[in-house]
Each structure stands twice: as C-alpha cells, then as structure tokens.
Design a protein around this motif. Structure first.
Motif, short mmCIF file in Angstrom:
data_model
loop_
_atom_site.label_atom_id
_atom_site.label_comp_id
_atom_site.label_asym_id
_atom_site.label_seq_id
_atom_site.Cartn_x
_atom_site.Cartn_y
_atom_site.Cartn_z
N MET A 133 2.95 10.11 -0.28
CA MET A 133 4.25 8.48 -0.06
C MET A 133 5.18 7.94 -0.37
SD MET A 133 1.68 6.30 1.25
CE MET A 133 -0.60 6.31 1.02
N ALA A 134 5.93 8.69 -1.48
CA ALA A 134 6.94 8.68 -1.53
C ALA A 134 8.19 9.67 -0.69
CB ALA A 134 7.35 9.12 -2.87
N PHE A 156 5.66 4.87 -8.62
CA PHE A 156 5.12 6.19 -9.46
C PHE A 156 5.31 7.57 -9.47
CE2 PHE A 156 1.82 3.16 -10.21
CZ PHE A 156 1.10 3.20 -11.59
N ALA A 157 5.94 8.18 -8.15
CA ALA A 157 6.11 9.50 -7.89
C ALA A 157 7.51 8.80 -8.48
CB ALA A 157 5.98 9.76 -6.49
N LEU A 158 8.29 7.97 -7.55
CA LEU A 158 9.76 7.68 -7.81
C LEU A 158 10.12 7.81 -9.76
CD1 LEU A 158 12.02 7.22 -6.57
CD2 LEU A 158 11.46 5.14 -6.37
N VAL A 203 8.18 -4.11 8.24
CA VAL A 203 7.99 -3.54 6.91
C VAL A 203 9.05 -2.57 6.44
CG1 VAL A 203 6.33 -1.20 6.13
CG2 VAL A 203 5.21 -3.66 7.55
N ASN A 204 9.62 -1.68 7.39
CA ASN A 204 10.63 -0.72 7.62
C ASN A 204 12.39 -2.08 6.45
OD1 ASN A 204 13.82 0.19 8.40
ND2 ASN A 204 11.78 1.90 7.74
N LEU A 239 0.58 -1.79 0.11
CA LEU A 239 -0.06 -0.36 -0.21
C LEU A 239 0.78 1.57 0.46
CD1 LEU A 239 -2.83 -0.58 2.26
CD2 LEU A 239 -2.95 -1.37 0.20
N ILE A 240 2.28 1.49 0.48
CA ILE A 240 3.34 2.36 0.19
C ILE A 240 3.59 2.17 -0.90
CG2 ILE A 240 4.71 3.58 1.61
CD1 ILE A 240 4.14 2.36 4.85
N LEU A 254 9.78 -3.56 2.93
CA LEU A 254 9.34 -2.28 2.34
C LEU A 254 10.84 -2.46 0.58
CD1 LEU A 254 8.21 0.80 3.21
CD2 LEU A 254 8.33 -0.07 0.96
N PRO A 255 12.13 -2.20 0.89
CA PRO A 255 12.87 -1.69 -0.39
C PRO A 255 12.58 -3.27 -1.42
CG PRO A 255 13.85 -1.45 1.46
CD PRO A 255 12.93 -1.83 2.00
N PRO A 302 1.89 3.32 -4.87
CA PRO A 302 1.94 5.20 -5.11
C PRO A 302 2.61 5.97 -5.07
CG PRO A 302 0.60 4.69 -3.55
CD PRO A 302 0.49 3.36 -3.71
N ALA A 303 3.59 5.11 -4.16
CA ALA A 303 5.12 5.75 -4.23
C ALA A 303 6.10 5.55 -5.14
CB ALA A 303 5.84 5.67 -2.75
N CYS A 316 0.83 10.04 -4.36
CA CYS A 316 2.01 9.31 -5.33
C CYS A 316 3.36 10.00 -3.75
CB CYS A 316 2.48 8.89 -6.70
SG CYS A 316 1.02 8.29 -6.61
N TRP A 317 3.28 11.44 -4.01
CA TRP A 317 4.45 12.16 -3.89
C TRP A 317 4.04 12.17 -2.24
CZ3 TRP A 317 8.36 13.39 -5.72
CH2 TRP A 317 8.65 13.74 -7.37
N ILE A 363 9.72 -2.40 -3.63
CA ILE A 363 9.20 -1.30 -3.74
C ILE A 363 10.23 -0.98 -5.60
CG2 ILE A 363 10.83 0.34 -3.15
CD1 ILE A 363 8.69 2.67 -3.71
N PHE A 379 10.58 7.09 6.01
CA PHE A 379 10.59 6.19 6.96
C PHE A 379 11.87 5.37 6.66
CE2 PHE A 379 8.36 1.53 7.12
CZ PHE A 379 8.44 1.28 8.47
N LEU A 380 12.37 4.86 5.82
CA LEU A 380 13.36 4.39 5.36
C LEU A 380 14.68 4.87 6.22
CD1 LEU A 380 12.62 3.33 1.86
CD2 LEU A 380 12.72 1.73 3.77
#
Lengths: 287, 265
Positions: free
Chosen positions: B12-13, A96-98, A166-167, A89-90, A170-171, A93-94, B9-10, A174, B19-20
């Motif tokens: 979240m990114a 797409f921004a990336l 999750v931390n 879920l995180i 996550l990589p 969307p992220a 999106c932004w 994504i 967070f990371l």
C-alpha cells in the motif's frame, strides 16, 4: 495559607497588565477572524433568506424541494464519501509501513507525501486530464498489458473524478494517521499477544482504538475538503456531475442569483460544520 | 504484526507513493513533448514550450499579482498569527482555547463558501478594489496555517528561558531575540511556506473577488486549461512544481520534513 490566597487580590496591577498585553497580542488576529470570516458568514446566512421580493424561504424551498437539487447535494456527499473511504483504505495500512521506514526510505516516502501536498491542485487535476485521455498513458498501459483491447473512456466519468479526488486529498488522510501511528508503542500489541490475543483481536481491540484519533482527524479533513471540492469536478467530469460547489459558483458567476447561491453555500457550510462538530465530539470521548 | 499484514502495509505504501507522484511526473514529461498534443511516452524532447510561457495571454500580470498577494498576506499573517499564538501559549488570555479553535477553523470551511461570503461582505461595506479585497481575503486563508503551526511550536517552548536569560543579564528585547527567535525559527519557516503556498494556489476564494483585469495565476491557469490546453501549460506547471520542490528541499535541510508531519523524533 495557600499560594493562591497569598497572590490575591486578583485584580493586582501586574495581572491586569499581563491580561491587557495578551488581549493586545490577539487583537489583530481577532479583527481578521471576526471581520473577514465570522461576520461575512453571518451575512451570507442572511442573504440566503432574501430574494427579489424581500425576506423568503424560497431559496431553500428551491434547493431542498426539487429532485434535481437533491441529486446535486447527493453528488457532493457521494464525492466526499467515496473519496474518503478509498483514501482511508489506502492510507491506513500505508501509514504503518511509513512509521516502520527508517533513514533515506522514510525521507523518500515523506517527500512523496509533501510534494503533492504542496503542489497546486490545478496542476494535479490538469495532469489527470492528460493521464486519463483516451490516448493517454493509463489507456495505453492497459492495452499493452492486454487488460483491455480498445481505449475506454475515462475522462469526464465518475471514475476519473474519484481517482483525481483520491489522489489530491490522500495526503490529508494519511498525515494525521501517520502522526499517531508513528507514536504508537509497539509494547501494547506485544502485551496483547503475550496475554493470548490473536493478531485479529489485537488489531481490533488494541491497535485500532489507539489509532482512532488519527483516523478521525484524517477522515474529517479528507471529507470536508472533498465534499466541497470545486476544481477537481470542474476539470475531471464537468457539467454532468453538478455538485453544491459548482452550483454555488454558477449561481454567483453566471446566473447572478446570490440568494440561491447563498442558500447552497449555507447547506455546504452546514455539512462542513457537522463534520467538524462530530469529529471534535468523537475525539473527546473517553475510550 | 503478522508477516502478511506487513507485506500489505508495504504494498500500500509503495503503491501510494507511486500514485501520488505520478501526476507530477506526467506533467514534467508532457512539458517536453515535441508535438502540440501530449504524446507520451515521448518520441523526442523539445524545450520550446518553456519559451512560450511568457506569451500566454495575461501571464505576467497574473504571476505578479499572485506573488504580491501571497507575499503580503503571508507577512501580515506571520506577524498577527505569531502574536496571537504567544498570547495563547502564555496562558494569560481568557478563553484562549476557544480562540485557538476559531483561528484555525477557516481551514475546515469550504473555500467557495468563504469566497461568496466575502464577496457579499465586501460589497455590503462598499469595499470593491480588487487588489485590496484579494489581500484582505487571503489573510483568512493564510492566518490559520500560521496560527496552527505557531501554537504547536510555542507549546514546546519554555518561556522561563526568557526569564533565565534576563537573570543572566540580557535585556528583555535581547533575550527574546537570542532565545525565543532561534527556538521558533523552524516553526516560523514551516508556517511561512505553507501559508505562502495556500495563498499562491488559492482558486475558490479568489475567483469571486477577481475582475477582468485582476486575475490571479490559478484563475488564469484554469482558464487556459478550459480554453486550449497545450504543453505550454505543462511547462508552466513544471516550473511551479520546480519552485515548490526547491522550497521543500530548503526547508527539509533547515528543519527536516518529519517535523512537518507532526512527529517529534
């Protein structure tokens, strides 16, 4: 006459030599994968059917017959499922921004993905034990913001476990999604819009199917890693959340019950193989 | 995309990036803590914990062991994995696809299961010397990283370039050295870094093969954390992180991080 027919006979010396060279090149890797990976796993399967009295199903009966161990298996699956769901879920969307980011911003965002990926799991889990302590930063921030009045107990709870997992994983979610999204041709979405599709329809009928290979790869990786995580549950929740991984470690390192540990290992392995097989099948299917 | 979707999106990114990176910043900050408890935000700064790293019980032998195992296993895997990747990419190998999948499959297998399987396997054949078992076991940890990176790197390499160089008068070893090696150097570097880090950080396999006198650094670190966590550990973690940052920075300068993400532009 076709070219293939001209190059016959098949067993010409040149083809033979090329094939022999190729086999020679893969031989060292083959020896490692067969001898230090495949054979030991087969042996482990054998050991899981052995106890002090010889051949037996007792290890599996103990593992799959007792409510306690079914709870342990469920704990592993729950850790894997929750981690994968939240990470997805995180990440989605992220990604797409990336993919839209350019220049120094893109480098900065990619660095925040790669640095944690390259950093030691033990170091990150240790950092979360500091962050989530009752006098740690997360609690003090929440108090300062007026969200809570007294420190809440976070370390050694399921919340701590999931936040840490999750931390850390996550990589892995994504990166495969980003790799697909970055190659996405924006003209498909524009074409859908031109043909009268609403943004919601465009998303579910065009964008989601096109990015599915990345989602499958990310979900498979994040799930298979988090379902078998050992360091994260050990440091962030401990004894009260036993998983298959901690059960295996206990059986070998403390209880000296290799047969039982092997059976737990085979169950965990079966889960991992099922995920790999399922993801391979899903990504092969035509759209 | 609609404006609202782009904003989501932004958010979240940026949230994801913070967070990371948060645990890494916290470790670095805690390593300068003036008191033995992790007082954050810092009320002062002290570097004394860095001086205490070397006095951690069993630190130096563990560091040396982890470096040795990571360097040797990466070197062996780079040679074996690259040779295998060449054979797979040339297409002269029967069953190349199946073998390519087999080569990377240990990446998806639970590390702990591999650890107990190797413990059983090595015991069964009487192979019990800890240093040697660790090295052999780490070959299975590092080889998939090398194979995966080199197979995708070689998929983009045009083998007819070697023939072209030979037609132009280059010897066979000369053409490999001057055409193939420079083209594959970025993949080689990425494969080497990730396989080194995978070995250096491995806990789930090593724990079953280590003994009282032969403990890798991750095993030692988990032991320190469980026994007595203090800022010395944060200092040690910060140094390991700093080393990782330098490795990534150098590789970014040489090949670019976006290539590691699997995008081609």
């Amino acid at each position: 006459m076709t070219e293939a027919a001209l190059s016959a006979p098949v067993a010409s010396p040149k083809v033979d030599r090329e094939r022999l060279t190729a086999i020679g090149f893969v031989l060292p890797s083959f020896v490692i994968i067969a001898g230090v990976f495949a054979l030991p796993l087969v042996l482990l399967l054998g050991v899981s059917f052995v106890d002090a009295n010889g051949l037996t199903f007792a290890n599996y009966k103990r593992l799959l017959g007792a409510p306690y161990y079914l709870w342990v298996i469920w704990n592993s699956l729950r850790l894997g499922l929750l981690t994968t769901l939240i990470a997805f879920l995180i990440s989605y969307p992220a990604a797409f921004a990336l993919a839209r980011a350019r220049g120094p911003l893109r480098s900065l965002l990619l660095a925040t993905l790669f640095l944690p990926l390259a950093a030691s799991v033990i170091v990150k889990a240790f950092a979360w034990t500091i962050l989530l302590r009752s006098d740690g930063i997360v609690n003090e921030t929440l108090i300062a913001l007026g969200i809570i009045e007294d420190p809440i107990r976070m370390i050694f709870t399921e919340t701590a476990l999931i936040v840490g997992a999750v931390n850390i994983f996550l990589p892995f979610m994504i990166l495969p999604i980003y790799a697909i999204v970055a190659q996405l041709d924006s003209r498909y979405a524009e074409a859908a819009a031109t043909l009268g599709a609403s943004p919601v329809v465009t998303f579910f009928r065009v964008i989601l199917p096109l990015t599915l290979p990345g989602i499958i790869a990310g979900v498979a990786l994040a799930f298979s890693l988090s379902v078998s995580a050992y360091v994260v549950p050990t440091l962030l929740i401990g004894e009260k959340y036993p998983t298959l991984a901690t059960t295996i470690a206990k059986a070998y390192l403390l209880a000296r019950e290799p047969g039982f540990g092997a059976a737990a290992g085979v169950v965990l392995l079966a889960i991992a193989i099922a995920v790999v097989a399922l993801s391979a099948r899903l990504s092969r299917e035509p759209k | 995309m609609t404006r609202a979707a782009i904003i989501v999106c932004w958010v979240m990114a940026i949230g994801l990036a913070l967070f990371l990176i948060a645990p890494l910043l916290v470790i670095a900050a805690a390593s300068f803590s003036p008191t033995p408890v992790f007082d954050l935000p810092l009320t002062g700064a002290s570097t004394r914990w860095y001086g205490k790293i070397g006095r951690l019980d069993g630190f130096w032998p563990s560091l040396l062991l982890s470096l040795e195992i990571a360097l040797f296993s990466t070197a062996i895997s780079l040679v074996c994995g690259t040779l295998a990747a060449i054979a797979i990419a040339r297409g002269k190998l029967p069953g190349a696809n199946v073998f390519a999948t087999a080569l990377v499959s240990p990446l998806m297998m639970p590390g702990l299961v591999l650890g107990i399987a190797l413990l059983q396997g090595f015991r069964a054949v009487g192979f019990t010397a800890p240093w040697a078992t660790l090295l052999v076991a780490h070959l299975v940890i590092t080889l998939p990283y090398v194979a995966r990176t080199m197979i995708s790197g070689l998929a983009r390499f045009d083998f007819t370039l070697i023939e072209a160089a030979r037609t132009l008068g280059c010897t066979y070893p000369g053409s490999v050295l001057r055409v193939m090696v420079p083209a594959l150097a970025p993949s080689f570097l990425i494969a080497g870094i990730f396989s080194f880090l995978a070995s250096f950080d491995n806990y789930p396999v090593s724990i079953f093969l280590a003994d009282v006198r032969t403990k890798t650094l991750p095993i030692r670190m988990l032991q320190y954390i469980e026994e007595a966590p203090d800022p010395t550990l944060a200092a040690l973690s910060t140094l390991i992180l700093a080393g990782t940052v330098i490795l990534l920075f150098v590789s970014d300068r040489v090949v670019g991080l976006h290539r590691m993400a699997g995008t081609s532009d």
